[in-house]
Design an enzyme around this catalytic site. Structure first.
Site, PDB file in Angstrom:
ATOM      1  N   HIS A  55     -10.203 -10.822  94.214  1.00  0.00           N
ATOM      2  CA  HIS A  55     -11.519 -11.531  95.198  1.00  0.00           C
ATOM      3  C   HIS A  55     -11.823 -12.996  94.527  1.00  0.00           C
ATOM      4  O   HIS A  55     -12.480 -13.357  93.244  1.00  0.00           O
ATOM      5  CB  HIS A  55     -12.229 -10.737  95.528  1.00  0.00           C
ATOM      6  CG  HIS A  55     -14.073 -10.854  96.433  1.00  0.00           C
ATOM      7  ND1 HIS A  55     -13.371 -11.465  98.174  1.00  0.00           N
ATOM      8  CD2 HIS A  55     -15.015 -11.930  96.413  1.00  0.00           C
ATOM      9  CE1 HIS A  55     -14.411 -11.695  98.939  1.00  0.00           C
ATOM     10  NE2 HIS A  55     -15.560 -12.147  97.058  1.00  0.00           N
ATOM     11  N   ASP A  79     -14.817 -15.755  93.983  1.00  0.00           N
ATOM     12  CA  ASP A  79     -16.225 -16.118  94.768  1.00  0.00           C
ATOM     13  C   ASP A  79     -16.388 -18.191  94.531  1.00  0.00           C
ATOM     14  O   ASP A  79     -16.570 -18.655  93.422  1.00  0.00           O
ATOM     15  CB  ASP A  79     -17.318 -15.595  93.937  1.00  0.00           C
ATOM     16  CG  ASP A  79     -17.244 -13.880  94.797  1.00  0.00           C
ATOM     17  OD1 ASP A  79     -17.509 -14.003  96.555  1.00  0.00           O
ATOM     18  OD2 ASP A  79     -17.602 -13.368  93.836  1.00  0.00           O
ATOM     19  N   MET A 117     -18.781 -21.124  94.745  1.00  0.00           N
ATOM     20  CA  MET A 117     -20.001 -21.504  95.171  1.00  0.00           C
ATOM     21  C   MET A 117     -20.166 -23.148  94.503  1.00  0.00           C
ATOM     22  O   MET A 117     -20.076 -23.418  93.598  1.00  0.00           O
ATOM     23  CB  MET A 117     -21.634 -20.435  94.236  1.00  0.00           C
ATOM     24  CG  MET A 117     -20.746 -19.178  94.362  1.00  0.00           C
ATOM     25  SD  MET A 117     -22.294 -18.340  93.726  1.00  0.00           S
ATOM     26  CE  MET A 117     -21.477 -16.256  94.169  1.00  0.00           C
ATOM     27  N   HIS A 120     -13.249 -16.403  98.558  1.00  0.00           N
ATOM     28  CA  HIS A 120     -14.551 -16.216  99.312  1.00  0.00           C
ATOM     29  C   HIS A 120     -14.963 -17.826  99.234  1.00  0.00           C
ATOM     30  O   HIS A 120     -15.331 -17.868  98.407  1.00  0.00           O
ATOM     31  CB  HIS A 120     -15.207 -15.108  98.884  1.00  0.00           C
ATOM     32  CG  HIS A 120     -16.999 -15.308  99.739  1.00  0.00           C
ATOM     33  ND1 HIS A 120     -17.569 -13.853  99.241  1.00  0.00           N
ATOM     34  CD2 HIS A 120     -16.619 -15.494 100.683  1.00  0.00           C
ATOM     35  CE1 HIS A 120     -18.401 -14.527  99.935  1.00  0.00           C
ATOM     36  NE2 HIS A 120     -18.053 -15.166 100.708  1.00  0.00           N
ATOM     37  N   MET A 138     -21.224  -9.276 104.606  1.00  0.00           N
ATOM     38  CA  MET A 138     -21.460  -9.281 103.340  1.00  0.00           C
ATOM     39  C   MET A 138     -22.728  -8.559 103.454  1.00  0.00           C
ATOM     40  O   MET A 138     -23.842  -8.226 104.773  1.00  0.00           O
ATOM     41  CB  MET A 138     -22.514 -11.226 103.248  1.00  0.00           C
ATOM     42  CG  MET A 138     -21.733 -12.012 103.145  1.00  0.00           C
ATOM     43  SD  MET A 138     -20.436 -11.772 101.869  1.00  0.00           S
ATOM     44  CE  MET A 138     -21.728 -11.828 100.378  1.00  0.00           C
ATOM     45  N   GLY A 183     -23.855 -12.439  92.010  1.00  0.00           N
ATOM     46  CA  GLY A 183     -23.506 -10.926  91.493  1.00  0.00           C
ATOM     47  C   GLY A 183     -24.291 -10.433  91.377  1.00  0.00           C
ATOM     48  O   GLY A 183     -25.436 -10.421  90.685  1.00  0.00           O
TER      49      GLY A 183
HETATM   50  C1  DX5 Z   1     -21.945 -13.189  96.243  1.00  0.00           C
HETATM   51  C2  DX5 Z   1     -20.241 -12.447  96.136  1.00  0.00           C
HETATM   52  C3  DX5 Z   1     -20.022 -11.452  96.111  1.00  0.00           C
HETATM   53  C4  DX5 Z   1     -20.572 -10.385  94.899  1.00  0.00           C
HETATM   54  C5  DX5 Z   1     -20.052  -8.873  94.494  1.00  0.00           C
HETATM   55  O1  DX5 Z   1     -22.460 -13.857  97.147  1.00  0.00           O
HETATM   56  O2  DX5 Z   1     -19.982 -13.413  97.249  1.00  0.00           O
HETATM   57  O3  DX5 Z   1     -18.312 -10.853  95.209  1.00  0.00           O
HETATM   58  O4  DX5 Z   1     -20.127 -11.321  93.174  1.00  0.00           O
HETATM   59  O5  DX5 Z   1     -20.836  -8.330  93.558  1.00  0.00           O
HETATM   60  P1  DX5 Z   1     -20.787  -7.742  93.625  1.00  0.00           P
HETATM   61  O6  DX5 Z   1     -20.123  -6.299  93.667  1.00  0.00           O
HETATM   62  O7  DX5 Z   1     -21.409  -7.002  91.821  1.00  0.00           O
HETATM   63  O8  DX5 Z   1     -22.009  -7.084  94.315  1.00  0.00           O
HETATM   64 ZN    ZN Z   2     -17.536 -12.681  97.327  1.00  0.00          ZN
END
Ligand code: DX5
Ligand code: ZN
Length: 234
Positions: free
Chosen positions: A35, A37, A39, A68, A139, A146
């Site tokens: 996965h 991420d 941003m 994502h 979500m 995280g």
């Molecule tokens: C949050 C991200 C998640 C996050 C998950 O915006 O999309 O993928 O990193 O991390 P945990 O499992 O620590 O919540």
């Molecule tokens: Zn994510």
């Protein structure tokens, strides 16, 4: 054949100085997806990585890369992530002016398309697009960081999306992202998720295989308890 319970470690909690080795280590420990991420400090108040880093980890990723996108606008990045080796690209409806167009754009690159619903985004956003999707990502925290706490009110939402997917008869993956850990995985699995994202729950502590197995075993136990009509054990 029983349906799989996929575990997708989020690299957000990995050691970024050794990212290739981290990818290899979680795959070795049983990860089904990576996965990734993204941003942009605009759609969400944080800044992470782009297509260059996706391309850099691609040789290490012997499982699909699950991108994502938490970026706005989203369309310009889609060809770049397709080129960089993404197998799945998911985006937030709030970040696209034309949801159907963005889904078609992802699919036109031969990449599987996912739509991401924030905790407060209504399911009606799926009404006219579910038949074009390969994945729905729910979500269970507000996106951006995280290590946040799982939002319990997402559980009935997972159940509702599970029903919609089952009714559609299509093989749409139902992924849950945010605050998922060994303590709530049974309830997430019982609610109908088949793909669990976990960042801190996998990378904190350093025992990747143990953490991934605990997530998968608990989620499968939750699903089994629910399908056998015994939710008391979830
Ligand atoms: C949050 C991200 C998640 C996050 C998950 O915006 O999309 O993928 O990193 O991390 P945990 O499992 O620590 O919540
Ligand atoms: Zn994510």
């Amino acid at each position: 054949m029983t349906a799989p319970m996929r575990i997708a470690p989020s690299l957000l909690s990995a050691d970024f100085a050794r990212l290739g080795a981290e990818v290899a280590a979680v795959i070795d420990a049983g990860a089904d997806l990576i996965h990734f991420d993204v941003m942009d400090n605009h759609y969400v108040p944080n800044l992470t990585v782009g297509p260059l880093v996706c391309e850099a980890i691609k040789p290490w990723a012997t499982v699909p890369i699950d991108v994502h996108l938490m970026v706005k606008p989203v369309d310009a990045l889609i060809p770049m992530f397709a080129q960089a080796g993404a197998s799945i690209i998911s985006f937030h409806p709030e970040a696209s002016e034309h949801i159907d167009r963005t889904v078609q754009l992802i699919r036109s690159h031969g990449v599987r398309a996912g739509l991401v619903l924030n905790p407060a985004t209504p399911l009606s956003v799926l009404d006219h697009v579910l038949d074009q999707l390969d994945l729905v990502l729910l979500m269970s925290v507000n996106p951006g960081f995280g290590g946040q706490r799982f939002i319990e009110s997402v559980l009935p939402k997972i159940e509702a999306v599970r029903r919609r997917i089952d009714t559609s008869g299509r093989d749409v993956w139902l992924e849950v992202d945010g605050g998922v850990n060994a303590g709530n995985a049974a309830r997430v699995g019982a609610a109908g998720a088949d793909t669990l994202v976990a960042g801190s729950a996998v990378f904190t502590g350093g025992h990747y295989a143990q953490s991934i197995s605990a997530l998968r075993d608990n989620a499968l136990a939750g699903r089994a308890a629910r399908t056998s009509g015994d939710p008391a054990h979830v």
